[in-house]
Scaffold this motif. Structure first.
Motif, PDB file in Angstrom:
ATOM      1  N   PRO A 344       0.836  -1.218   0.000  1.00 26.01           N
ATOM      2  CA  PRO A 344       0.000   0.000   0.000  1.00 26.01           C
ATOM      3  C   PRO A 344       0.864   1.259   0.000  1.00 26.01           C
ATOM      4  O   PRO A 344       1.999   1.244   0.503  1.00 26.01           O
ATOM      5  CB  PRO A 344      -0.779  -0.116   1.323  1.00 26.01           C
ATOM      6  CG  PRO A 344       0.127  -0.887   2.223  1.00 26.01           C
ATOM      7  CD  PRO A 344       0.853  -1.869   1.338  1.00 26.01           C
ATOM      8  N   PRO A 345       0.370   2.359  -0.577  1.00 26.70           N
ATOM      9  CA  PRO A 345       1.088   3.622  -0.429  1.00 26.70           C
ATOM     10  C   PRO A 345       1.220   3.970   1.057  1.00 26.70           C
ATOM     11  O   PRO A 345       0.259   3.784   1.817  1.00 26.70           O
ATOM     12  CB  PRO A 345       0.192   4.630  -1.145  1.00 26.70           C
ATOM     13  CG  PRO A 345      -0.619   3.815  -2.095  1.00 26.70           C
ATOM     14  CD  PRO A 345      -0.829   2.494  -1.426  1.00 26.70           C
ATOM     15  N   LEU A 346       2.406   4.422   1.471  1.00 26.68           N
ATOM     16  CA  LEU A 346       2.679   4.690   2.883  1.00 26.68           C
ATOM     17  C   LEU A 346       3.200   6.103   3.080  1.00 26.68           C
ATOM     18  O   LEU A 346       3.938   6.626   2.234  1.00 26.68           O
ATOM     19  CB  LEU A 346       3.743   3.721   3.424  1.00 26.68           C
ATOM     20  CG  LEU A 346       3.483   2.216   3.301  1.00 26.68           C
ATOM     21  CD1 LEU A 346       4.699   1.430   3.796  1.00 26.68           C
ATOM     22  CD2 LEU A 346       2.227   1.803   4.070  1.00 26.68           C
ATOM     23  N   TYR A 347       2.794   6.704   4.181  1.00 28.44           N
ATOM     24  CA  TYR A 347       3.453   7.932   4.677  1.00 28.44           C
ATOM     25  C   TYR A 347       3.879   7.638   6.097  1.00 28.44           C
ATOM     26  O   TYR A 347       3.067   7.082   6.870  1.00 28.44           O
ATOM     27  CB  TYR A 347       2.480   9.124   4.666  1.00 28.44           C
ATOM     28  CG  TYR A 347       2.139   9.589   3.263  1.00 28.44           C
ATOM     29  CD1 TYR A 347       1.084   9.007   2.561  1.00 28.44           C
ATOM     30  CD2 TYR A 347       2.887  10.573   2.638  1.00 28.44           C
ATOM     31  CE1 TYR A 347       0.786   9.394   1.270  1.00 28.44           C
ATOM     32  CE2 TYR A 347       2.590  10.979   1.344  1.00 28.44           C
ATOM     33  CZ  TYR A 347       1.537  10.378   0.662  1.00 28.44           C
ATOM     34  OH  TYR A 347       1.252  10.768  -0.625  1.00 28.44           O
ATOM     35  N   ILE A 348       5.129   7.962   6.431  1.00 32.48           N
ATOM     36  CA  ILE A 348       5.495   7.928   7.851  1.00 32.48           C
ATOM     37  C   ILE A 348       4.903   9.204   8.444  1.00 32.48           C
ATOM     38  O   ILE A 348       5.368  10.308   8.144  1.00 32.48           O
ATOM     39  CB  ILE A 348       7.019   7.847   8.032  1.00 32.48           C
ATOM     40  CG1 ILE A 348       7.530   6.503   7.499  1.00 32.48           C
ATOM     41  CG2 ILE A 348       7.416   8.026   9.498  1.00 32.48           C
ATOM     42  CD1 ILE A 348       9.029   6.393   7.400  1.00 32.48           C
ATOM     43  N   THR A 349       3.843   9.044   9.217  1.00 32.77           N
ATOM     44  CA  THR A 349       3.113  10.217   9.699  1.00 32.77           C
ATOM     45  C   THR A 349       3.626  10.689  11.052  1.00 32.77           C
ATOM     46  O   THR A 349       3.284  11.792  11.494  1.00 32.77           O
ATOM     47  CB  THR A 349       1.599   9.880   9.787  1.00 32.77           C
ATOM     48  OG1 THR A 349       1.431   8.514  10.187  1.00 32.77           O
ATOM     49  CG2 THR A 349       0.954  10.061   8.437  1.00 32.77           C
ATOM     50  N   GLU A 350       4.441   9.830  11.710  1.00 36.24           N
ATOM     51  CA  GLU A 350       5.156  10.247  12.927  1.00 36.24           C
ATOM     52  C   GLU A 350       6.414   9.409  13.121  1.00 36.24           C
ATOM     53  O   GLU A 350       6.367   8.188  12.974  1.00 36.24           O
ATOM     54  CB  GLU A 350       4.289  10.067  14.188  1.00 36.24           C
ATOM     55  CG  GLU A 350       3.151  11.019  14.310  1.00 36.24           C
ATOM     56  CD  GLU A 350       2.346  10.806  15.592  1.00 36.24           C
ATOM     57  OE1 GLU A 350       2.917  10.316  16.585  1.00 36.24           O
ATOM     58  OE2 GLU A 350       1.133  11.090  15.563  1.00 36.24           O
ATOM     59  N   ASN A 351       7.516  10.080  13.417  1.00 35.36           N
ATOM     60  CA  ASN A 351       8.742   9.412  13.857  1.00 35.36           C
ATOM     61  C   ASN A 351       9.553  10.480  14.593  1.00 35.36           C
ATOM     62  O   ASN A 351       9.740  11.575  14.070  1.00 35.36           O
ATOM     63  CB  ASN A 351       9.524   8.857  12.675  1.00 35.36           C
ATOM     64  CG  ASN A 351      10.858   8.262  13.095  1.00 35.36           C
ATOM     65  OD1 ASN A 351      11.926   8.715  12.674  1.00 35.36           O
ATOM     66  ND2 ASN A 351      10.821   7.238  13.942  1.00 35.36           N
ATOM     67  N   GLY A 352       9.998  10.160  15.796  1.00 36.80           N
ATOM     68  CA  GLY A 352      10.768  11.146  16.552  1.00 36.80           C
ATOM     69  C   GLY A 352      11.145  10.584  17.903  1.00 36.80           C
ATOM     70  O   GLY A 352      10.822   9.439  18.231  1.00 36.80           O
ATOM     71  N   ALA A 353      11.794  11.419  18.712  1.00 35.27           N
ATOM     72  CA  ALA A 353      12.299  10.930  20.002  1.00 35.27           C
ATOM     73  C   ALA A 353      12.294  12.035  21.040  1.00 35.27           C
ATOM     74  O   ALA A 353      12.535  13.211  20.719  1.00 35.27           O
ATOM     75  CB  ALA A 353      13.722  10.406  19.822  1.00 35.27           C
ATOM     76  N   ALA A 354      12.011  11.619  22.267  1.00 37.56           N
ATOM     77  CA  ALA A 354      12.067  12.552  23.400  1.00 37.56           C
ATOM     78  C   ALA A 354      13.421  12.391  24.086  1.00 37.56           C
ATOM     79  O   ALA A 354      13.804  11.273  24.456  1.00 37.56           O
ATOM     80  CB  ALA A 354      10.938  12.224  24.382  1.00 37.56           C
ATOM     81  N   PHE A 355      14.142  13.474  24.197  1.00 35.85           N
ATOM     82  CA  PHE A 355      15.380  13.508  24.974  1.00 35.85           C
ATOM     83  C   PHE A 355      15.335  14.768  25.835  1.00 35.85           C
ATOM     84  O   PHE A 355      14.630  15.735  25.514  1.00 35.85           O
ATOM     85  CB  PHE A 355      16.618  13.553  24.053  1.00 35.85           C
ATOM     86  CG  PHE A 355      16.827  12.312  23.231  1.00 35.85           C
ATOM     87  CD1 PHE A 355      16.735  12.359  21.854  1.00 35.85           C
ATOM     88  CD2 PHE A 355      17.100  11.086  23.844  1.00 35.85           C
ATOM     89  CE1 PHE A 355      16.928  11.207  21.070  1.00 35.85           C
ATOM     90  CE2 PHE A 355      17.284   9.937  23.079  1.00 35.85           C
ATOM     91  CZ  PHE A 355      17.198  10.001  21.699  1.00 35.85           C
ATOM     92  N   ASP A 356      16.101  14.722  26.931  1.00 33.91           N
ATOM     93  CA  ASP A 356      16.200  15.927  27.774  1.00 33.91           C
ATOM     94  C   ASP A 356      17.149  16.920  27.110  1.00 33.91           C
ATOM     95  O   ASP A 356      18.357  16.714  27.109  1.00 33.91           O
ATOM     96  CB  ASP A 356      16.728  15.554  29.179  1.00 33.91           C
ATOM     97  CG  ASP A 356      15.668  14.800  29.974  1.00 33.91           C
ATOM     98  OD1 ASP A 356      16.044  13.940  30.800  1.00 33.91           O
ATOM     99  OD2 ASP A 356      14.465  15.054  29.712  1.00 33.91           O
TER     100      ASP A 356
END
Ligand SMILES: N=[N+]=NCCCCNC(=O)[C@@H]1[C@H]2[C@H](O)[C@@H](O)[C@H](O)[C@@H](CO)[C@@H]12
Length: 445
Positions: A344-356
């Motif tokens: 299927p067509p895909l979009y990465i709609t979220e990717n990220g990271a929490a750091f201090d």
């Protein structure tokens, strides 16, 4: 990096209404379950709320100028249902709708494509008081809300996401009670999930009569790896894979639930009418993928209802959410989607990271770990592209440090730091890195 990203690949960033807007009751808006949940003592760390957040409701046009300066191709945001329909259905609140029309027009003026999420967890309290997602009418409430937005903004918004992470709406919302509305019940989640899927399908059906662009569902996906080759751990990781990754997508793509779900929920798993499963079967135009980490799974027979626990590997790098940094899992997830659901067509709609992140020095915020996280995951996405995955975009979570649900403002995912004293947005090194990635169409990653 050798550039596998096509020129028309869409680079973006994502936010959601309750997490950045503030002013939850301004201009006639009706309260959401997150407004009520955050104002319930003990539910959110430090009893913090989204009352101010990033004050985006009053700063939207300046924020769009910031997005243009950053160089976004696409901006993913969510619409607060209660701003548009204060009672969740019935009378439209024009001032709420006008806020989103102004935001969309500003994005288009800056050549940024809007990607609008209809539901990012903030159900109007008025509907929750009628049973919310437990009410069999909830799919119709959602489809009517969606139709209102399609008619108002459908000519200007090219990408629509119906529901953000139905799994998180269902499990932390109704099974373990960590997120709004904070229910803890074994019998509610299967019904909530079914109504969310019916709501998605009904909204897509309405869109097909009104819209000509793209609509899909955004799901959180997390590859599950057994902690040992033991049959018990293998079985536990299979169960958790069904529970997190296949529950919603199998229903959409195949019109059937994974059989593990009936084992997991036991007597709490109802017999769903075949007709309603046929209604749910709806591929949409794309799948939105929210990827953060993998799950390392060990069997735990006494941990109901899964009989499995997620381990934190002792030797792994962790974000401040306690999630393992595992970029290979993104490649694995994208290839899995290609193979299981016929590319299927895909979009990465979220990717990220929490750091201090450290405080700003000379107006700059250094966040080398986030730069490394993003670089590694963009490269992992490239690996999937090179293997024929139909990946069409990537959105960083998140544009701004914002209200991280039950964690409050203590967990920072943003490319920009937001000064709580005066709402100043300060770019982090990751914003500068991401600007280079976008300007080079991926080469700088
Ligand atoms: N067990 N287990 N698995 C847990 C998987 C849930 C992972 N959390 C998400 O995906 C949420 C998504 C949300 O859209 C956004 O609103 C949140 O701010 C981010 C960051 O938290 C992510």
């Amino acid at each position: 990096m050798a550039v596998p990203f096509p020129d028309d690949f869409l680079w973006g960033a994502a936010t959601s209404a309750y997490q950045i807007e503030g002013a939850p009751l301004a201009d006639g808006a009706g309260p959401s379950i997150w407004h009520r949940f955050a104002h319930t003592p003990g539910r959110v760390a430090g009893n913090e709320t989204g009352d101010l957040a990033c004050d985006h409701y009053h700063r939207a046009l300046d924020d769009v100028a910031l997005m243009a300066e950053l160089g976004l191709d696409v901006y993913r945001f969510s619409l607060a249902w209660g701003r548009v329909l204060p009672e969740g259905r019935g009378a439209v609140n024009r001032r709420g709708l006008d806020f989103y029309a102004r935001l969309v027009d500003a994005l288009l003026e800056h050549d940024i494509q809007p990607m609008a999420t209809l539901y990012h967890w903030d159900l109007p309290v008025a509907l929750h008081e009628r049973g919310g997602w437990l009410n069999p009418d909830s799919p119709h409430w959602f489809a009517d809300y969606a139709e209102t937005l399609f008619r108002a903004l459908g000519d200007r918004v090219p990408f629509w996401i119906t529901i953000n992470e139905p799994w998180v709406v269902t499990v932390p919302g109704y099974l373990d009670g960590q997120l709004a509305p904070g229910h803890r019940d074994l019998f509610e989640p299967p019904r909530v999930a079914h109504h969310l899927l019916l709501a998605h399908a009904e909204a897509v059906a309405v869109y097909r009569t009104l819209g000509r662009q793209q609509i899909g569902l955004a799901v959180n996906l997390e590859p599950q790896h057994p902690a040992s080759p033991s049959p018990a751990d293998l079985e536990a990781s299979r169960r958790r894979d069904a529970f997190i990754n296949r529950w919603f997508l199998d229903a959409l793509m195949f019109g059937r639930y994974p059989e593990e779900l009936a084992d997991i929920f036991g007597p709490a798993w109802p017999e769903f009418p075949a007709k309603s499963l046929e209604q749910i079967r709806c591929r949409g135009d794309f799948v939105g993928v929210n990827y953060y980490s993998r799950g390392l799974v060990r069997a735990a027979p006494d941990v109901a209802p899964l009989g499995a626990v997620r381990l934190t590997p002792s030797d792994a790098e962790l974000t401040t959410m306690g999630w393992e940094v595992y970029p290979k899992g993104l490649t694995e997830t994208l290839l899995w989607l290609r193979d299981r659901y016929a590319n299927p067509p895909l979009y990465i709609t979220e990717n990220g990271a929490a750091f201090d992140d450290p405080p700003p020095r000379n107006g700059r915020v250094e966040d080398p770990r986030r730069v490394a996280y993003l670089r590694a995951h963009i490269r992992a996405a490239a690996k999937a592209l090179e293997q024929g995955v139909d990946l069409r975009g990537y959105c960083v979570w998140s544009l701004f440090d914002n209200f991280e649900w039950a964690e409050g403002y203590s967990k920072c995912f943003g490319l920009y730091q937001v000064d709580p004293s005066d709402q100043t947005r300060r770019p982090k090194a990751s914003a500068r890195f991401y600007r280079e990635v976008m300007a080079s169409r991926g080469a700088a990653a």
